[in-house]
Design an enzyme around this catalytic site. Structure first.
Site, PDB file in Angstrom:
ATOM      1  N   ASP A  92       0.877  -1.170   0.000  1.00  0.00           N
ATOM      2  CA  ASP A  92       0.000   0.000   0.000  1.00  0.00           C
ATOM      3  C   ASP A  92       0.920   1.228   0.000  1.00  0.00           C
ATOM      4  O   ASP A  92       2.152   1.112   0.072  1.00  0.00           O
ATOM      5  CB  ASP A  92      -0.956  -0.022   1.199  1.00  0.00           C
ATOM      6  CG  ASP A  92      -2.182   0.866   0.941  1.00  0.00           C
ATOM      7  OD1 ASP A  92      -2.133   1.703   0.024  1.00  0.00           O
ATOM      8  OD2 ASP A  92      -3.187   0.734   1.665  1.00  0.00           O
TER       9      ASP A  92
HETATM   10  C1  NOJ Z   1      -3.958   3.968   0.270  1.00  0.00           C
HETATM   11  C2  NOJ Z   1      -5.165   3.095   0.411  1.00  0.00           C
HETATM   12  O1  NOJ Z   1      -5.088   2.363   1.619  1.00  0.00           O
HETATM   13  C3  NOJ Z   1      -5.351   2.108  -0.735  1.00  0.00           C
HETATM   14  O2  NOJ Z   1      -6.595   1.488  -0.577  1.00  0.00           O
HETATM   15  C4  NOJ Z   1      -5.239   2.808  -2.047  1.00  0.00           C
HETATM   16  O3  NOJ Z   1      -5.440   1.874  -3.088  1.00  0.00           O
HETATM   17  C5  NOJ Z   1      -3.886   3.479  -2.141  1.00  0.00           C
HETATM   18  N1  NOJ Z   1      -3.757   4.456  -1.072  1.00  0.00           N
HETATM   19  C6  NOJ Z   1      -3.662   4.152  -3.487  1.00  0.00           C
HETATM   20  O4  NOJ Z   1      -4.397   5.286  -3.613  1.00  0.00           O
END
Ligand code: NOJ
Length: 760
Positions: free
Chosen positions: A289
């Site tokens: 993530d």
């Molecule tokens: C953080 C989030 O937790 C995740 O769900 C998302 O896909 C990413 N950022 C990218 O934006």
């Protein structure tokens, strides 16, 4: 048209091959045999180019976290970054892809984005859509999202989010499918199918299952917080939807931010290698993530980013999202023999394979078609599906004296900040969605009954007027705040002229989603004041709620005449809500998360365990609260209809079954109401005695029945002992013979039951 596509394909292929270096021109790489092609390409790559494939940077188009690299464009040209997110439109992705085509090996970029509940046509937030209990719909909306995203330059969506969550304080419950592993797994599978139906065509995208794993169980519901969970809950409750998505062929997985038993997922070898790859056979690639590797320094399992990078790649994490850790440190780690080239090559292989399967090596500009963007985005059939999804997601929570549906004549006061609002209605994570294209409730009611009824509007309150909250949410005020006192006075005047008040209240979209946990589960205080003042007028009030989580609606349930839970329904919000209010559509949604009586009950879920001292009202030393019942206000599976359904003839041919034998439970469901409606008949099981304690009820099947007035239908639910397996104390997946209770009914609380014995 076909001619045009052919010409276009030829044109971009010509560009691609004309850009190859002269050495390659002599022996052009022909992507015919995937394995040979990828291995030969890896053979030509420098370490820097390999690390580039493991690197994912955000473009500057729509940033969703800390920015690490401003000079990402130079990295595309040099092959030091092979993947981009937050960039879309055919023109923009073409521009960036061209930069990658200037790199030595011309490896195409992969473009990812958070297409969570639609790309341009916005569907209900996932929690809302899950209340449709309609897996075909889930698949279709994912299919449309994929078509639109792929027509807008994208290859990869960071969806589905399949984290089970039982804690409505957590803002991200809006992005998931609720509390139950069975329905969560069905939806996970449907979503993957919808996104990836036709990988290799230009209308499908790669799915990314997230957030692996257990991200939906942060302690106290605070986003990014630590998770502390026993293995049985993991395996029996939280893992199944991820596994279902993997079984459905999901091509990528996103590691969650949280730790699992002391090791963050981003460095968790057991999770990624043993569970995901070995046990579940996952063959795709794993991405962190956003800055997940860097954040391990704060978790405290590594001393610095260098160590974090080593831990991540050795745990099998293939791609580093935005952290620039692989980018900065992998070479050093290799030189110092902390990682090996095989591990890096394997990760590169997985990513190149995804690009290959998408067809990007044959045509890197395949997804950059302005023509497709014109016809395949927000077209009438996609908008019609958004309306259907919106209607099916609405849950009728209360309908005292059948005040709903409303007549198309009469005097209605339309009060509340969500009557005219559009921005909030498309919900959080509405990606590239354009909220100005959403239909408000005001617009829809005006077009439907503006000429036959009298509609008197007053905003009544700001969406939120607590300035600290506004600052924390970092939201833009879409409706200019006015004095709540003035707004209230206007609302009271409007209400005094009306026969019925339609009161549209709720949360802002920014109060849900990522980094939007709440400790208070009521609607904002200024809206409560409005609601209380209106309720003192003693006029009938229909409360229409827009929100992204189960709320504490105890007061509302006591004081409002009808309550319609409409979540954030997306582009067609107003049309969907008005069709239910006016009886053009008979509501059929059923909750997929329990609604608590107060925040003190949280986490609350139907599939709980019994305790050694189950609730008994008059026994002091039993498991209970002194001030409220144990039960939720609205249970899992609950939802009303304008029809009335009754259940009868529950029967089972015998009371004892052999292991593996088919068990058929039948019943009759009738519509005794005046209009056609859809009932979701639910089937739960309790394993009365297990070698480990078992939940009091688990959903095993459901069926949606359409019934005309006066009509009855017979329903047969079939299961066998295989459906009753669970992970025991030793984490063996076993069926244990014994007594079981089978329940059928309209929700997890109201049901009839029979007991049976299964086993030798
Ligand atoms: C953080 C989030 O937790 C995740 O769900 C998302 O896909 C990413 N950022 C990218 O934006």
């Amino acid at each position: 048209m076909i001619q045009l596509i052919k010409r276009y394909t030829f044109f971009v292929a010509a560009i691609f091959f004309s850009q190859l270096s002269s050495a390659q021109k002599k022996a052009p790489i022909k992507p015919e045999n995937k394995d040979v092609f990828i291995k030969s390409l890896i053979g030509k790559m420098t370490l820097e180019e390999k690390v580039g494939q493991l690197t994912l940077f955000t473009s500057d188009m729509s940033v969703t976290g800390p920015v690490m690299r401003d000079s990402y464009k130079a990295d595309l040209q040099s092959g030091k970054c092979g993947n981009i997110f937050n960039a879309y439109t055919p023109e923009y992705t073409m521009k960036l892809q061209k930069l990658a085509m200037e790199s030595r090996l011309k490896i195409p970029l992969l473009f990812g984005y958070d297409v969570i509940h639609g790309h341009k046509t916005i569907f209900p937030i996932p929690l809302g859509e899950s209340c449709a209990w309609d897996t075909l719909l889930s698949e279709q909306t994912a299919g449309i999202a994929a078509t639109e995203a792929a027509a807008d330059g994208l290859h990869w969506t960071y969806s589905p989010m399949v984290d089970i969550s039982r804690d409505p304080r957590w803002g991200r419950v809006a992005e998931g499918s609720g509390e139950d592993p069975y329905i969560g797994s069905l939806i996970a599978r449907a979503k993957v199918k919808g996104y990836q139906e036709n990988i290799g065509s230009n209308s499908s995208v790669l799915a990314c299952v997230k957030h692996f794993a257990l991200y939906g169980a942060p302690i106290a519901g605070r986003d990014y917080n630590t998770v502390d969970m026993g293995y049985q809950s993991m395996y029996n409750v939280y893992f199944p939807p991820y596994k279902a998505a993997i079984d459905a062929g999901a091509r990528s997985v996103m590691a969650s931010f949280n730790e699992i038993n002391g090791i963050p997922s981003t460095a968790n070898k057991w999770l990624m290698n043993d569970v995901l790859r070995k046990d579940w056979g996952f063959k795709g690639f794993i991405v962190t993530d956003y800055t997940g590797i860097n954040e391990m320094v704060h978790h405290g399992n590594v001393a610095d980013e260098y160590e974090g990078g080593i831990a991540a790649i050795n745990a099998g994490i293939d791609m580093d999202m935005q952290g620039a850790v692989y980018y900065t440190y992998l070479k050093k780690a290799l030189d110092e023999k902390k990682v090996n080239m095989e591990q890096i090559d394997l990760a590169v292989y997985r990513i190149l394979e995804a690009k290959y399967d998408l067809g990007l090596f044959s045509n890197p500009y395949k997804f950059c078609s302005t023509e497709r963007a014109k016809t395949q985005i927000m077209n009438p059939s996609q908008l019609a599906k958004a309306l259907e999804a919106g209607q099916k997601s609405i849950v009728l929570l209360k309908n005292q004296n059948n005040i709903l549906p409303l007549k198309k004549t009469g005097k209605y006061a339309l009060i509340g900040p969500y009557i005219k609002d559009k921005r909030d209605l498309i919900g959080n994570w509405s990606a590239a969605g354009d909220w100005t294209k959403a239909v408000s409730l005001y617009e829809a009611l005006n077009s439907k009954i503006g000429s036959s009824a009298q509609l008197i509007y007053a905003q009544g309150a700001n969406t939120v007027s607590d300035t600290t909250l506004i600052k924390k949410m970092q939201i833009q005020a879409f409706i200019t705040p006015r004095s709540d006192g003035d707004l209230l006075q206007e609302a009271l005047i409007a209400a005094s002229q009306a026969e019925v008040i339609i009161l549209a209240l709720g949360e802002t979209e920014g109060m849900t989603g990522e980094a939007a946990s709440r400790s208070n589960l009521r609607i904002p205080a200024n809206q409560i004041k409005l609601m209380e003042a209106l309720s003192n007028l003693n006029k009938p009030i229909v409360l229409v709620l827009s929100n992204g989580r189960p709320l504490d609606l105890s007061w509302e349930n006591e004081n409002m005449n009808a309550i319609l839970e409409t979540w954030f329904l997306g582009t067609q919000s107003g049309n969907a809500i008005s069709s239910v209010l006016l009886g053009e559509y008979n509501p059929q949604g059923r909750l997929t998360m329990s609604f608590p009586r107060s925040v003190g009950q949280v986490p609350i879920f139907y599939s709980a365990k019994n305790t050694g001292r189950p609730y008994e009202e008059n026994q002091k030393y039993t498991s209970k609260y002194l001030d409220i019942p144990n039960t939720p206000l609205f249970p899992f599976g609950y939802g009303l209809s304008y029809s009335q359904f009754s259940y009868s003839n529950l029967s089972i041919p015998k009371k004892a079954f052999k292991t593996g034998e088919k068990i058929e439970l039948s019943l009759t469901v009738s519509n005794s109401g005046k209009i056609k409606g859809i009932e979701t008949v639910q089937f739960y099981v309790r394993d009365n005695v297990g070698s480990s304690t078992r939940p009091v009820k688990e959903l095993k099947r459901f069926v949606k029945l359409e019934l005309n007035p006066g009509e009855s239908k017979n329903v047969v639910f079939t299961i066998s002992s295989d459906d009753l397996k669970y992970y025991n104390y030793e984490l063996q997946h076993v069926f244990e013979p014994g007594e079981f209770t089978l329940f059928v009914g309209k929700n997890s609380s109201e049901n009839e039951s029979v007991s049976i014995h299964i086993g030798e």
